[in-house]
Design a protein around this motif. Sequence first.
Motif, PDB file in Angstrom:
ATOM      1  N   TYR A   1       0.812  -1.206   0.000  1.00  0.00           N
ATOM      2  CA  TYR A   1       0.000   0.000   0.000  1.00  0.00           C
ATOM      3  C   TYR A   1       0.853   1.266   0.000  1.00  0.00           C
ATOM      4  O   TYR A   1       0.391   2.328  -0.429  1.00  0.00           O
ATOM      5  CB  TYR A   1      -0.958   0.021   1.191  1.00  0.00           C
ATOM      6  N   PHE A   2       2.100   1.181   0.494  1.00  0.00           N
ATOM      7  CA  PHE A   2       2.917   2.402   0.486  1.00  0.00           C
ATOM      8  C   PHE A   2       3.161   2.880  -0.943  1.00  0.00           C
ATOM      9  O   PHE A   2       2.828   4.029  -1.271  1.00  0.00           O
ATOM     10  CB  PHE A   2       4.245   2.194   1.234  1.00  0.00           C
ATOM     11  N   PRO A   3       3.760   2.063  -1.856  1.00  0.00           N
ATOM     12  CA  PRO A   3       3.948   2.571  -3.220  1.00  0.00           C
ATOM     13  C   PRO A   3       2.633   2.852  -3.940  1.00  0.00           C
ATOM     14  O   PRO A   3       2.548   3.799  -4.737  1.00  0.00           O
ATOM     15  CB  PRO A   3       4.734   1.449  -3.914  1.00  0.00           C
ATOM     16  N   ILE A   4       1.604   2.073  -3.647  1.00  0.00           N
ATOM     17  CA  ILE A   4       0.309   2.300  -4.305  1.00  0.00           C
ATOM     18  C   ILE A   4      -0.233   3.691  -3.957  1.00  0.00           C
ATOM     19  O   ILE A   4      -0.621   4.472  -4.843  1.00  0.00           O
ATOM     20  CB  ILE A   4      -0.704   1.203  -3.896  1.00  0.00           C
ATOM     21  N   ILE A   5      -0.261   4.020  -2.680  1.00  0.00           N
ATOM     22  CA  ILE A   5      -0.803   5.318  -2.261  1.00  0.00           C
ATOM     23  C   ILE A   5       0.156   6.448  -2.620  1.00  0.00           C
ATOM     24  O   ILE A   5      -0.269   7.523  -3.070  1.00  0.00           O
ATOM     25  CB  ILE A   5      -1.117   5.299  -0.752  1.00  0.00           C
ATOM     26  N   TYR A   6       1.456   6.216  -2.451  1.00  0.00           N
ATOM     27  CA  TYR A   6       2.472   7.214  -2.788  1.00  0.00           C
ATOM     28  C   TYR A   6       2.300   7.678  -4.232  1.00  0.00           C
ATOM     29  O   TYR A   6       2.221   8.888  -4.510  1.00  0.00           O
ATOM     30  CB  TYR A   6       3.847   6.576  -2.569  1.00  0.00           C
ATOM     31  N   PHE A   7       2.236   6.720  -5.153  1.00  0.00           N
ATOM     32  CA  PHE A   7       2.122   7.095  -6.566  1.00  0.00           C
ATOM     33  C   PHE A   7       0.712   7.549  -6.928  1.00  0.00           C
ATOM     34  O   PHE A   7       0.545   8.348  -7.851  1.00  0.00           O
ATOM     35  CB  PHE A   7       2.602   5.945  -7.462  1.00  0.00           C
ATOM     36  N   GLY A   8      -0.295   7.086  -6.184  1.00  0.00           N
ATOM     37  CA  GLY A   8      -1.644   7.599  -6.409  1.00  0.00           C
ATOM     38  C   GLY A   8      -1.729   9.082  -6.082  1.00  0.00           C
ATOM     39  O   GLY A   8      -2.360   9.864  -6.805  1.00  0.00           O
ATOM     40  N   ILE A   9      -1.081   9.468  -4.993  1.00  0.00           N
ATOM     41  CA  ILE A   9      -1.042  10.896  -4.619  1.00  0.00           C
ATOM     42  C   ILE A   9      -0.343  11.710  -5.706  1.00  0.00           C
ATOM     43  O   ILE A   9      -0.826  12.779  -6.114  1.00  0.00           O
ATOM     44  CB  ILE A   9      -0.317  11.062  -3.262  1.00  0.00           C
ATOM     45  N   LEU A  10       0.808  11.206  -6.181  1.00  0.00           N
ATOM     46  CA  LEU A  10       1.541  11.931  -7.221  1.00  0.00           C
ATOM     47  C   LEU A  10       0.742  12.018  -8.517  1.00  0.00           C
ATOM     48  O   LEU A  10       0.735  13.064  -9.181  1.00  0.00           O
ATOM     49  CB  LEU A  10       2.883  11.243  -7.486  1.00  0.00           C
ATOM     50  N   LYS A  11       0.080  10.935  -8.884  1.00  0.00           N
ATOM     51  CA  LYS A  11      -0.721  10.946 -10.108  1.00  0.00           C
ATOM     52  C   LYS A  11      -1.808  12.019 -10.053  1.00  0.00           C
ATOM     53  O   LYS A  11      -2.122  12.659 -11.071  1.00  0.00           O
ATOM     54  CB  LYS A  11      -1.367   9.567 -10.327  1.00  0.00           C
ATOM     55  N   ALA A  12      -2.342  12.242  -8.857  1.00  0.00           N
ATOM     56  CA  ALA A  12      -3.392  13.252  -8.690  1.00  0.00           C
ATOM     57  C   ALA A  12      -2.823  14.669  -8.690  1.00  0.00           C
ATOM     58  O   ALA A  12      -3.574  15.644  -8.583  1.00  0.00           O
ATOM     59  CB  ALA A  12      -4.148  12.992  -7.389  1.00  0.00           C
ATOM     60  N   GLY A  13      -1.482  14.787  -8.792  1.00  0.00           N
ATOM     61  CA  GLY A  13      -0.849  16.095  -8.794  1.00  0.00           C
ATOM     62  C   GLY A  13      -0.656  16.655  -7.401  1.00  0.00           C
ATOM     63  O   GLY A  13      -0.253  17.814  -7.242  1.00  0.00           O
ATOM     64  N   ALA A  14      -0.925  15.825  -6.388  1.00  0.00           N
ATOM     65  CA  ALA A  14      -0.792  16.266  -5.004  1.00  0.00           C
ATOM     66  C   ALA A  14       0.633  15.999  -4.504  1.00  0.00           C
ATOM     67  O   ALA A  14       1.476  15.455  -5.224  1.00  0.00           O
ATOM     68  CB  ALA A  14      -1.827  15.557  -4.132  1.00  0.00           C
ATOM     69  N   VAL A  15       0.888  16.385  -3.265  1.00  0.00           N
ATOM     70  CA  VAL A  15       2.211  16.283  -2.660  1.00  0.00           C
ATOM     71  C   VAL A  15       2.173  15.228  -1.564  1.00  0.00           C
ATOM     72  O   VAL A  15       1.306  15.273  -0.679  1.00  0.00           O
ATOM     73  CB  VAL A  15       2.647  17.638  -2.070  1.00  0.00           C
ATOM     74  N   VAL A  16       3.114  14.278  -1.591  1.00  0.00           N
ATOM     75  CA  VAL A  16       3.178  13.231  -0.574  1.00  0.00           C
ATOM     76  C   VAL A  16       3.917  13.767   0.662  1.00  0.00           C
ATOM     77  O   VAL A  16       4.994  14.358   0.537  1.00  0.00           O
ATOM     78  CB  VAL A  16       3.936  11.987  -1.089  1.00  0.00           C
ATOM     79  N   VAL A  17       3.340  13.510   1.830  1.00  0.00           N
ATOM     80  CA  VAL A  17       4.006  13.846   3.090  1.00  0.00           C
ATOM     81  C   VAL A  17       4.177  12.541   3.879  1.00  0.00           C
ATOM     82  O   VAL A  17       3.284  12.150   4.632  1.00  0.00           O
ATOM     83  CB  VAL A  17       3.201  14.872   3.919  1.00  0.00           C
ATOM     84  N   PRO A  18       5.302  11.839   3.699  1.00  0.00           N
ATOM     85  CA  PRO A  18       5.503  10.584   4.425  1.00  0.00           C
ATOM     86  C   PRO A  18       5.686  10.859   5.924  1.00  0.00           C
ATOM     87  O   PRO A  18       6.396  11.784   6.312  1.00  0.00           O
ATOM     88  CB  PRO A  18       6.787  10.006   3.817  1.00  0.00           C
ATOM     89  N   VAL A  19       5.050  10.041   6.736  1.00  0.00           N
ATOM     90  CA  VAL A  19       5.101  10.210   8.191  1.00  0.00           C
ATOM     91  C   VAL A  19       5.747   8.980   8.813  1.00  0.00           C
ATOM     92  O   VAL A  19       5.366   7.845   8.509  1.00  0.00           O
ATOM     93  CB  VAL A  19       3.681  10.422   8.770  1.00  0.00           C
ATOM     94  N   ASN A  20       6.705   9.201   9.674  1.00  0.00           N
ATOM     95  CA  ASN A  20       7.378   8.121  10.399  1.00  0.00           C
ATOM     96  C   ASN A  20       6.349   7.303  11.184  1.00  0.00           C
ATOM     97  O   ASN A  20       5.554   7.852  11.952  1.00  0.00           O
ATOM     98  CB  ASN A  20       8.404   8.738  11.356  1.00  0.00           C
ATOM     99  N   ILE A  21       6.365   5.985  11.013  1.00  0.00           N
ATOM    100  CA  ILE A  21       5.338   5.140  11.643  1.00  0.00           C
ATOM    101  C   ILE A  21       5.489   5.045  13.158  1.00  0.00           C
ATOM    102  O   ILE A  21       4.577   4.566  13.835  1.00  0.00           O
ATOM    103  CB  ILE A  21       5.340   3.720  11.044  1.00  0.00           C
ATOM    104  N   LEU A  22       6.610   5.504  13.709  1.00  0.00           N
ATOM    105  CA  LEU A  22       6.824   5.415  15.153  1.00  0.00           C
ATOM    106  C   LEU A  22       6.393   6.669  15.902  1.00  0.00           C
ATOM    107  O   LEU A  22       6.478   6.721  17.127  1.00  0.00           O
ATOM    108  CB  LEU A  22       8.299   5.131  15.448  1.00  0.00           C
ATOM    109  N   LEU A  23       5.919   7.684  15.171  1.00  0.00           N
ATOM    110  CA  LEU A  23       5.508   8.922  15.835  1.00  0.00           C
ATOM    111  C   LEU A  23       4.232   8.719  16.639  1.00  0.00           C
ATOM    112  O   LEU A  23       3.379   7.897  16.298  1.00  0.00           O
ATOM    113  CB  LEU A  23       5.300  10.038  14.806  1.00  0.00           C
ATOM    114  N   LYS A  24       4.103   9.510  17.696  1.00  0.00           N
ATOM    115  CA  LYS A  24       2.901   9.491  18.526  1.00  0.00           C
ATOM    116  C   LYS A  24       1.976  10.631  18.090  1.00  0.00           C
ATOM    117  O   LYS A  24       2.315  11.450  17.243  1.00  0.00           O
ATOM    118  CB  LYS A  24       3.277   9.626  19.997  1.00  0.00           C
ATOM    119  N   ARG A  25       0.801  10.684  18.733  1.00  0.00           N
ATOM    120  CA  ARG A  25      -0.267  11.567  18.234  1.00  0.00           C
ATOM    121  C   ARG A  25       0.145  13.039  18.121  1.00  0.00           C
ATOM    122  O   ARG A  25      -0.138  13.676  17.103  1.00  0.00           O
ATOM    123  CB  ARG A  25      -1.513  11.435  19.116  1.00  0.00           C
TER     124      ARG A  25
END
Length: 515
Positions: free
Chosen positions: A64-88
């Motif tokens: 799902y990471f590459p799927i959503i990453y490239f889906g965001i780019l295809k839509a012309g939007a900007v990807v903001v990857p978030v570290n999975i260990l971060l808290k709220r």
Amino acid sequence: MLNLSAILESSAGRYPQKPAFTFNDTVFTYEQINGEANRIANGLRHTGIQPGDKVALSCPNHPYFPIIYFGILKAGAVVVPVNILLKRDEIAYQLRDSDAKAFCCFVGSPELPMGQYGWDAFNQTPGCAHFFMIMPLIAMPSPIEGADTIAALVAGQPPLFDSVQTTAEDTAAIIYTSGTTGQPKGAELTHANLLLNTMLAVDILELQPKDTQLVAMPLFHIFAMTVQMNAGIYRGIHSVLVPRFDAAVAVSLMLRHKISVFVGVPTMFWGLLHYPIEADQLAALAGGLRRCACGGASLPVQVLQDFEARFNASILEGYGMSEGAPIVTFNYFEFGRKHGSIGIPATGISVKVVDEQGNALPAGEKGELWYRGHNVMKGYYGKPAETAAAVTDGWMHSGDIAVMDEDGFYYIVDRLKDLIIRGGKNVYPREVEEVMMKHAAVSLVAVVGVPCEKMGEEIKAFVVLKPDAVATAEEIIAWTKEEIAVFKYPRYVEVVTSLPTTASGKILKKDLRHA
């Protein structure tokens, strides 16, 4: 016009039925990854996401990471990857700071409730309008009432999409720095930054379509994102995803999938080096590994030499930063390698070592490493003052102390922030670590400065011993004293079973300073 998603579309056209990603026992072809990314893009557009909008993504190494990453780019939007260990609260800060309009977040587990943290952060961020929970299986319902799933986003959406034609200088991703000094800053990387750096990675590693790589570094980290995910897609290779590095799991998958390319950080090479492997399995691994590369932090020369001897595979060391997309320098097979060196400037990138006034220093003199070229970020998102302080006439200030030799090879001496000033004398922790790694009982070491009333700072080493090895702190101190200048040896040594690391495998020296 340029959209980074073109690399996925190109490989899907060339290798539609070829495995792109394997996760556990499930294989996803290039055609499937591209089709699902198109459905994400259609869903985002239907939701109201416009070109230039920011969409946050928190997901472990899962298809799902590459799927959503490239889906965001295809839509012309900007990807903001978030570290999975971060808290709220940490997640909420990045959602606010990036002006994220939507957030796609993996559900996680009882041990790491990413979904709950993400949902709480989303609800603290009024400007973020949409939340989508990523479930391990698409048909699974969200465990949180009111939280939509990715399945809802793509429901009824076709697997075809005409990607938005962004420009080369449009922002493709905002990568947050580690925040070792103050709050994290979001480095804006353009489509050109990422595409050209992807091409560098393919060239340096000499990737071939027949290659299979193990992806154990987290994809939200710029190193894995560019050098593994994007480079792998660009070249049409097969990537085997591992959510979290474990030497036993890595060895099993390397044997099962005949892994030919392994890219990692120093702690991963250290883990593989010390993992017990049967002779026949070791022979199979050594016969299959074609390319290895290390980045993220300096690889101790002793670990590099021992790994190469055990696995019969050469390691290319390189250097990079989030702000550099990330590749800045690398060792090349074509131009020769030097152990302990971060190599030479990558194609199209200029590098220099400067003094405190920004004047270039000659070979052999230590100073801060600066670089400029097609890899340098657009700037820190929403932070013009911080950008101006970090970039001078196009030269990015690395914050690392380096030296260049007479052949033009660069060496990282240490981080500026890790420099120890003991009694007015500069002590570079990496130099001490390299010496201590030569001790027969030492497996891994991290050196930090600790407060000292008399000397200002004193030198302390945290040491992990080799299996079955025995050595006291006093013995290690005495041995090191004989091998290095008297002002450099550690006055304190603490023997530990492990060292704290980040999600990407870097040793957390800031935690050790307060230990």
